[in-house]
Design a protein around this motif. Sequence first.
Motif, PDB file in Angstrom:
ATOM      1  N   LEU A  43       0.763  -0.354  -7.093  1.00 51.72           N
ATOM      2  CA  LEU A  43       1.488   0.366  -6.043  1.00 51.72           C
ATOM      3  C   LEU A  43       2.481  -0.552  -5.344  1.00 51.72           C
ATOM      4  N   ALA A  71       1.515   6.176   4.064  1.00 53.23           N
ATOM      5  CA  ALA A  71       2.148   5.597   2.874  1.00 53.23           C
ATOM      6  C   ALA A  71       2.939   6.644   2.107  1.00 53.23           C
ATOM      7  N   GLY A  78       5.389  -1.241   2.053  1.00 57.90           N
ATOM      8  CA  GLY A  78       6.611  -0.644   1.512  1.00 57.90           C
ATOM      9  C   GLY A  78       7.683  -1.689   1.271  1.00 57.90           C
ATOM     10  N   LEU A  83       6.915   6.174   1.505  1.00 58.08           N
ATOM     11  CA  LEU A  83       7.421   5.916   0.155  1.00 58.08           C
ATOM     12  C   LEU A  83       8.234   7.076  -0.423  1.00 58.08           C
ATOM     13  N   SER A 100       5.839   3.021   8.934  1.00 51.22           N
ATOM     14  CA  SER A 100       5.128   1.991   8.174  1.00 51.22           C
ATOM     15  C   SER A 100       4.513   0.944   9.095  1.00 51.22           C
ATOM     16  N   SER A 105       6.475  -0.112  -5.430  1.00 52.59           N
ATOM     17  CA  SER A 105       7.182   0.135  -4.170  1.00 52.59           C
ATOM     18  C   SER A 105       8.323  -0.848  -3.955  1.00 52.59           C
ATOM     19  N   TYR A 106       8.274  -2.003  -4.628  1.00 50.99           N
ATOM     20  CA  TYR A 106       9.372  -2.972  -4.546  1.00 50.99           C
ATOM     21  C   TYR A 106      10.411  -2.741  -5.642  1.00 50.99           C
TER      22      TYR A 106
END
Length: 329
Positions: free
Chosen positions: A242, A168, A37, A172, A294, A246-247
């Motif tokens: 992904l 996840a 994440g 997220l 996480s 996620s960033y």
Amino acid sequence: MGEEIIQNDENSAKTKPSPKLTLLPLVFLIFYEVSGGPFGVEDSVKSGGGPLLALLGFLIFPLIWSIPEALVTAELATSFPENGGYVVWISSAFGPFWGFQEGFWKWFSGVMDNALYPVLFLDYLKHSFPVLDHAAARVPALLVLTFSLTYLNYRGLHIIGFSAVLLAVFSLCPFVVMALLAVPRISPKRWLFVDFKKVNWRGYFNTMFWNLNYWDKASTLAGEVESPGKTFPKALFGAVLLVMGSYLIPLMAGTGALSESSSGEWSDGYFSEVGMLIGGVWLKGWIQAASAMSNLGLFEAEMSSDAFQLLGMSEMGMLPAFFAQRSVT
């Protein structure tokens, strides 16, 4: 004769192999091997002197670093579809001595890294449960948490794979909500801000490489993947997308919705403050809970990789045979 047939059926049931990893669980295991994440990418804004370099970094670095490493991993994992991953690769190229060196030091690094995650998990919880700041409660909590997670791993990789999917999704989701809430407040010109006088290049590149590395870790599980020749390349491609998403999505939401003057405040853990400014206290708490959970996914993914690396090394004759023993599920 009847007794022998029954006995043989019982033995075959005991030695029934665990289910193989399919595409979706493998994607999320790779996700946790590499990322987990956006927790920890906040410093890219501060060290990059503003949003521009941070966003460009997470767009460009995957192309020149992550994707090539993922392609190498996909090719070698499909060429050597067995447990051990990079240990097998190095041994095939340079011999068993260097294969063992690679395996030992990679395993040692992984164990040292994995020891952090239960501690970080409790560090998040102690804000709500101050008693965990005292050794009398903290040490037993660490032991119970570590043994519980280890037992979950012992029960089977397929269980860890689906646990990674659930963790996840939980980790997220708050960032998806934050991005949606931020849309009316986003000003695209804020993404273009950069102050080169405040750029810390060493910290910037360190943040990029730290958060976009270790695509080869999942290779140690190649023997546990269903149809690795097809599954591994697809899983790595999905994991790259992904990780990038996620960033980039949380960074674009946060930097686009907040003033450029806040760039100097972006450091590890700042996303919870961003969540509070955009959505309120409830979103801040959700992001903090997601960050804590996480750490559990990171622990499980690292332990799986390390365990099957040892199993592969045992099957290659580098370690005693008991390292290759499996649990009976």
